[in-house]
Design an enzyme around this catalytic site. Sequence first.
Site, PDB file in Angstrom:
ATOM      1  N   SER A  46       0.692  -1.205   0.123  1.00  0.00           N
ATOM      2  CA  SER A  46       0.257   0.262   0.138  1.00  0.00           C
ATOM      3  C   SER A  46       0.756   1.476  -0.093  1.00  0.00           C
ATOM      4  CB  SER A  46      -1.260   0.224   1.405  1.00  0.00           C
ATOM      5  OG  SER A  46      -1.861   1.027   1.179  1.00  0.00           O
ATOM      6  N   GLU A  47       0.681   2.050  -0.789  1.00  0.00           N
ATOM      7  CA  GLU A  47       1.673   3.306  -1.011  1.00  0.00           C
ATOM      8  C   GLU A  47       1.970   4.141  -0.307  1.00  0.00           C
ATOM      9  OE1 GLU A  47      -0.480   2.812  -3.521  1.00  0.00           O
ATOM     10  OE2 GLU A  47      -1.858   4.572  -4.319  1.00  0.00           O
ATOM     11  N   ASN A  48       0.654   4.391   0.875  1.00  0.00           N
ATOM     12  CA  ASN A  48       0.916   5.140   1.827  1.00  0.00           C
ATOM     13  C   ASN A  48       2.053   4.917   3.652  1.00  0.00           C
ATOM     14  OD1 ASN A  48      -1.142   2.888   2.246  1.00  0.00           O
ATOM     15  ND2 ASN A  48      -1.687   4.369   4.953  1.00  0.00           N
TER      16      ASN A  48
END
Lengths: 218, 218, 232, 232
Positions: A46-48
């Site tokens: 998840s790119e966060n």
Amino acid sequence: MALDKFQIAQRIAKELKDGFYVNLGIGIPTLVANYIPEGMNVELQSENGLLGMGPFPFEGEEDADLINAGKQTITTLPGSVFFDSAMSFGMIRSGKVDLTVLGAMEVSDQGDIANWKIPGKMVKGMGGAMDLVASAKNIIVAMMHTNPKGESKLLPSCTLPLTGKRCVKKIVSDLAVMDVTDEGFKLLERAPGVSVEEIISKTAGKLIVEGEIKEMQF
Amino acid sequence: MALDKFQIAQRIAKELKDGFYVNLGIGIPTLVANYIPEGMNVELQSENGLLGMGPFPFEGEEDADLINAGKQTITTLPGSVFFDSAMSFGMIRSGKVDLTVLGAMEVSDQGDIANWKIPGKMVKGMGGAMDLVASAKNIIVAMMHTNPKGESKLLPSCTLPLTGKRCVKKIVSDLAVMDVTDEGFKLLERAPGVSVEEIISKTAGKLIVEGEIKEMQF
Amino acid sequence: MNKVYSGADQAINDIKDGSTLMLGGFGLCGIPENCIAALVKNGVKHLTCISNNAGVDDFGIGLMLQKKQVRKMISSYVGENAEFERQLLSGELEVELIPQGTLATRCMASGYGLPAIFTPAGVGTEVAEGKEVRIFNGKEYLLELAFDADFAIVKAWKGDTMGNLIFKDTARNFNPLMAMAGKITIAEVEELVQPGELDPNQIHTPGIYVHRIFKGTGYEKRIEQRTIRKKS
Amino acid sequence: MNKVYSGADQAINDIKDGSTLMLGGFGLCGIPENCIAALVKNGVKHLTCISNNAGVDDFGIGLMLQKKQVRKMISSYVGENAEFERQLLSGELEVELIPQGTLATRCMASGYGLPAIFTPAGVGTEVAEGKEVRIFNGKEYLLELAFDADFAIVKAWKGDTMGNLIFKDTARNFNPLMAMAGKITIAEVEELVQPGELDPNQIHTPGIYVHRIFKGTGYEKRIEQRTIRKKS
């Protein structure tokens, strides 16, 4: 019959391989996680700032400090890792993420993708989409073949502002599975009960049809 | 009388200010740590990946995983932090280290420094010196005014390959304290008992002498 | 050299009208709630805010938008905010949209003393307009400049009085990157401890990057998208 | 997808003559002792080794130099090694010296998908020869390319079977940076645990960067400069 969004996700899941690191976009792509074959090891990024994303939490176990890129409360699996946003996009840009699945408003037969902005409407922003499409080794687009007006979303060239150029490798729509090749969309599979003629008629971009086109297997 | 290396270190320590983050090079600069005034908070950075370096360990308490940039066994102080080499030079390049003290073979009156390579001799490498001199806001060079042959090491221009250009801000030698200005070395203080004439005669680069030059205070 | 402040009001007290602020957080996760509340109370105006998102109508940076304190937002995604949309359409607010990875890396570049980066994000799109394109190994990249801010305002889980910070879970996000990019960096923490209480191997942001620190209070930690599953 | 190898011999088995290797460590601190021993035993030759230092005569990369396995060293500092000097003067060995911060950042750039960096280190010196110089905010910088290696070989303190790594003290140094820059990254660890045993907030190198991992044995951890003080 055309696939529903769950079937699109299910078909995309067949592209997964053991050991893959995968980034799933918001919408249909998120559903792919539900169809990871039993016993196959796939890590969700998840790119966060998370690798090893798990399912949604049980009620009462939500943690505001633990969300995915869609801002949804989630959980982690054993072996998960947290990192900052720069390292997250670092692993994306350096090609360590094996597969990215995302939605699109339009895709061109050159592999261009538009999925962030509609002129005249409030622009919410590209988020991480431009980084993802510009960097991923392997991008699969999950989308409906046509818009609600019945117009093809697979075009000779995109009419909307681009998110990225020449980056889409494969498309799984409600009607078909296609590769994006140097010569255009190449039809690989059709949805059960959907005819090649229907797919041709609903594809505005160049579509290559060679030999017998089998129905998708699930 | 000319200062010894301990006195040079002691004089440099007077340049420290409360809250400073400081990188001390190998040799005389290392000795500066012994003269940090009581009650003053100065954090030592070691470019191999440590902030908050403490004194050498007691015998038997050496830890091979805990060394400084000179590869010496050391200890840490409360509040210390370890990081990787990229972040270490990141904080150096971004000017977060307030003061860098290092040795030199030659310094020019333009602030150029040579301290890594002697033609004809085996070259060991620049280590982190080029990064440090190119990045530091404030560089003090600790050095002997002359080489063992009695030749000045403070020159109109360096004869040895440079480590960095126009970067040295201040020099504390065994004879004098000097700023490096746009016009050349500016004499600020002389070692106790050393005459201005002696300093002038041992400085080959341009030396500015204005007004009365006081003796160093310790 | 004391870095410890009594609270948000004191820590943000010298932020002037027209300042550029970086604010950590992703959505409402890991945002500096105490400092935002203090900025709203203090009323400082004409701010340029660099933050991945702009909060929601009644929380996060949305609170500053309500008070019309923000002149310009630099973000990657600004949805979920009706007041934002109104100000944007009326021309009261300017917005600059930056790909999320570019935003993160430009902050990091500042803290690493790298004046610019090359990234493929945005090549061939309107983001590339006016930017230098350069090819490395057959692939096109955009030149993007590092950026810093007058103040970086971040939220950490634990911190010590020397400014060392540890973040929790995905509340880390942009916080350590912005912490490195502030000319003055202000950190609010849930737990403030003495030097030596944090494991020196486990610190995410070394104190050298942090100028002010205080123990925050009353964290609401609002959840933007509460998603759950049923126990079967 | 099993990343766990039985030991160094198996993990380095497919490294071929002429390969480019990155080896973590600073001096003798945090070097991959097990893999170096296996490389010496295996006898692979004509290697290009990227490592901050070249070991000492009878330890670290010095052992590989003794067996004449190294064709080229890319380092920032190569003192303390007489055999190194002999081979260099005789022309058997090539050396490329790179400023330490540049070396570290070029490795990191690779792992971050940044094709090049700008650094002030070496401006105006022989390191700048043939390199592009560019001015940002009035200061000169050199363009330096990211670099990767066929194999990155690193040593960590703890690791799990998914390849997540934690380093200890200053044995961290170049290890996490090189771990990100290997086409294939091999990690030897003092302690190998199951997924979930490491705190996900405290991992220095995410397993996505690590392809092979094994539990090392018999660490000598030689000290290069034993400096002590007397108890008073």
